[in-house]
Design an enzyme around this catalytic site. Structure first.
Site, PDB file in Angstrom:
ATOM      1  N   GLU A  81       4.048 -10.138  -7.853  1.00 30.15           N
ATOM      2  CA  GLU A  81       4.720  -9.188  -6.959  1.00 30.15           C
ATOM      3  C   GLU A  81       4.318  -9.493  -5.515  1.00 30.15           C
ATOM      4  O   GLU A  81       3.194  -9.942  -5.239  1.00 30.15           O
ATOM      5  CB  GLU A  81       4.397  -7.734  -7.353  1.00 30.15           C
ATOM      6  CG  GLU A  81       5.398  -6.771  -6.760  1.00 30.15           C
ATOM      7  CD  GLU A  81       5.399  -5.378  -7.407  1.00 30.15           C
ATOM      8  OE1 GLU A  81       4.544  -5.081  -8.263  1.00 30.15           O
ATOM      9  OE2 GLU A  81       6.288  -4.572  -7.029  1.00 30.15           O
ATOM     10  N   ASP A  83       3.397  -8.043  -2.886  1.00 33.45           N
ATOM     11  CA  ASP A  83       2.212  -7.518  -2.190  1.00 33.45           C
ATOM     12  C   ASP A  83       0.964  -8.348  -2.480  1.00 33.45           C
ATOM     13  O   ASP A  83      -0.033  -8.235  -1.765  1.00 33.45           O
ATOM     14  CB  ASP A  83       1.986  -6.036  -2.503  1.00 33.45           C
ATOM     15  CG  ASP A  83       2.003  -5.710  -3.983  1.00 33.45           C
ATOM     16  OD1 ASP A  83       2.738  -6.366  -4.735  1.00 33.45           O
ATOM     17  OD2 ASP A  83       1.278  -4.779  -4.389  1.00 33.45           O
ATOM     18  N   HIS A 145       1.612  -4.474 -14.778  1.00 33.69           N
ATOM     19  CA  HIS A 145       2.832  -3.750 -15.097  1.00 33.69           C
ATOM     20  C   HIS A 145       4.083  -4.633 -15.024  1.00 33.69           C
ATOM     21  O   HIS A 145       5.208  -4.119 -15.131  1.00 33.69           O
ATOM     22  CB  HIS A 145       2.993  -2.542 -14.159  1.00 33.69           C
ATOM     23  CG  HIS A 145       3.229  -2.955 -12.713  1.00 33.69           C
ATOM     24  ND1 HIS A 145       4.281  -2.477 -11.975  1.00 33.69           N
ATOM     25  CD2 HIS A 145       2.586  -3.824 -11.904  1.00 33.69           C
ATOM     26  CE1 HIS A 145       4.255  -3.006 -10.754  1.00 33.69           C
ATOM     27  NE2 HIS A 145       3.241  -3.817 -10.700  1.00 33.69           N
ATOM     28  N   ASP A 164      -3.429  -5.114 -10.406  1.00 34.29           N
ATOM     29  CA  ASP A 164      -3.005  -3.737 -10.132  1.00 34.29           C
ATOM     30  C   ASP A 164      -3.793  -2.703 -10.958  1.00 34.29           C
ATOM     31  O   ASP A 164      -3.982  -1.568 -10.510  1.00 34.29           O
ATOM     32  CB  ASP A 164      -1.511  -3.568 -10.447  1.00 34.29           C
ATOM     33  CG  ASP A 164      -0.615  -4.106  -9.335  1.00 34.29           C
ATOM     34  OD1 ASP A 164      -1.040  -4.094  -8.166  1.00 34.29           O
ATOM     35  OD2 ASP A 164       0.515  -4.520  -9.637  1.00 34.29           O
ATOM     36  N   TYR A 192      -1.643   6.688  -8.846  1.00 34.05           N
ATOM     37  CA  TYR A 192      -1.257   5.311  -9.153  1.00 34.05           C
ATOM     38  C   TYR A 192      -0.915   5.187 -10.642  1.00 34.05           C
ATOM     39  O   TYR A 192       0.115   4.625 -11.024  1.00 34.05           O
ATOM     40  CB  TYR A 192      -2.421   4.396  -8.789  1.00 34.05           C
ATOM     41  CG  TYR A 192      -2.072   2.937  -8.693  1.00 34.05           C
ATOM     42  CD1 TYR A 192      -1.677   2.380  -7.485  1.00 34.05           C
ATOM     43  CD2 TYR A 192      -2.161   2.109  -9.797  1.00 34.05           C
ATOM     44  CE1 TYR A 192      -1.365   1.040  -7.388  1.00 34.05           C
ATOM     45  CE2 TYR A 192      -1.853   0.774  -9.707  1.00 34.05           C
ATOM     46  CZ  TYR A 192      -1.459   0.237  -8.504  1.00 34.05           C
ATOM     47  OH  TYR A 192      -1.146  -1.097  -8.413  1.00 34.05           O
TER      48      TYR A 192
END
Ligand code: FEO
Length: 395
Positions: A81, A83, A145, A164, A192
């Site tokens: 991802e 980020d 995820h 994450d 979160y």
């Protein structure tokens, strides 16, 4: 700015104090966030994850102050991802041949994002690379995820780099969990989990059991957002096990929207009724059009029952309620009860629609929806209170 974690591990990430919305507009970040990247030095040097794309230039420049980029022997991309992978194109422009270790799905995602023909090295659970006196062991964490998600573990230092998982959107000048406000930390950690990991709870349980069965000693957990768990690091693992197991507290959340305060007045009467028969239960009310939806979702996550209300408009429900019900459906909460209510003028479809949406979302409905015509008078408020009283909140 870089920070020392242990003799061989350094934080080389970015603290983003300004961030208030993440994932587009999908996630509110009241306390900012961090994108954690880690430099591991032994006889060989590995860089684990990078930062979000807007900070790519700053990240690479800071990294150059720490190390000659040519001395980076491996890059580990635990998750594709943006980020965490957003600075990879800029970094790889500087060191084009550097081996990039990630899962097979990671290669597909990184190619999908950046279209680069990088020196990819696919890894799977149990694969290792030697850094000299220490090794990195890879553990796939599919759908935690994303399909590509992966953890890695540094031997000798006993550090789990969990990406994450176990993270928080929490900007702080401090690096470690024992240096920050515990209440703030857990507020961000549960938010979160509730908003991102709830749909994958069965996998969370399985992955934690798998990790624990490996019997790897864990002294430090380094996630990719927020602070690092070094003080009793397994506390967050234990907490995840609880959150993954149909988590609920003795709390009821009443979520509603209102046009002319009729549904609001019903909501307050229902709350009074629930309190009468459940004096110990914590009850919270949220007017969803004026609440942060991620905060509401977090409260829903903590609740054993959700009471949802909307007036009827155009034979439907208010869009604010439709939106949050859609979020609730997607998250797939387990083991929660619910009931629906609302005011109406002439057609009155809203409570029935809410009822069927909550049923479809897996909630156990506690009874027939409550429908109140126009703005409630005293007897209708009593009816609402009675309805609240009779809801079977307790298991
Ligand atoms: Fe923090 Fe799934 O990225």
């Amino acid at each position: 700015m870089t920070k020392k974690i242990t003799e061989s591990v350094q934080w080389v990430g970015k603290t983003d104090w300004e961030l208030r919305k993440f994932h587009g507009n999908e996630y509110s970040t009241h306390r900012g966030s961090t994108y954690n990247s880690y430099l591991v030095r032994d006889e060989k040097t590995a860089l684990i994850d990078t930062v979000w794309k807007p900070f790519a230039g700053e990240f690479v420049n800071n990294l150059k102050k720490e190390i000659d980029l040519k001395d980076i022997d491996f890059v580990v991309a635990n998750h594709a991802e943006i980020d965490h992978s957003g600075a990879l194109p800029e970094l790889i422009r500087e060191i084009p041949d550097v081996p990039v270790y990630c899962t097979k799905n990671g290669i597909a995602s990184l190619k999908g994002h950046y279209h680069g023909d990088w020196n990819f090295n696919p890894v799977k659970t149990g694969d290792r690379i030697s850094l000299g006196s220490k090794e990195l062991i890879f553990v796939e964490a599919k759908m935690l995820h994303w399909p590509d998600s992966m953890f890695c573990y540094l031997t000798e230092e006993n550090i789990l780099f969990s990406n994450d998982a176990f993270g928080q959107h929490y900007a702080t000048e401090e690096l470690f969990n024992d240096r920050v406000d515990r209440c703030e930390l857990y507020q961000e950690a549960v938010k979160y989990y509730a908003n991102i990991l709830t749909p994958f709870s069965a996998l969370v349980t399985r992955k934690i059991d798998e990790l624990l069965s490996l019997k790897l000693p864990v002294d430090i957990i380094c996630p990719s957002h927020g602070v690092i768990w070094r003080d009793n690091p397994l506390q967050i693992v234990e907490q995840y096990k609880k959150w993954a197991d149909s988590y609920k507290e003795d709390q009821v959340s009443i979520i509603y929207d209102t046009m002319w305060n009729a549904t609001k007045r019903i909501a307050e009467a229902v709350a009074a009724g629930i309190k009468k028969t459940n004096p110990q239960t914590r009850i919270k009310l949220f007017k969803v059009s004026e609440s942060d939806s991620n905060d509401v979702i977090t409260e829903v996550f903590k609740s054993k029952a959700v009471i949802a209300g909307s007036p009827t408009i155009n034979r439907g429900i208010l869009t604010s309620m439709a939106a949050i019900l859609e979020e609730i459906r997607g998250l797939g909460f387990k083991g929660k009860k619910a009931a629906a209510f609302g005011s109406y003028g002439w057609s009155g479809e809203s409570p029935g629609l809410i009822d069927s949406r909550l049923k479809d979302a897996g909630f156990q409905m506690m009874g027939e929806p409550l429908k109140i015509s126009w703005n409630p008078d005293e007897s209708q408020l009593q009816e609402s209170l009675k309805w609240g009283e009779t809801l079977k909140i307790k298991d």
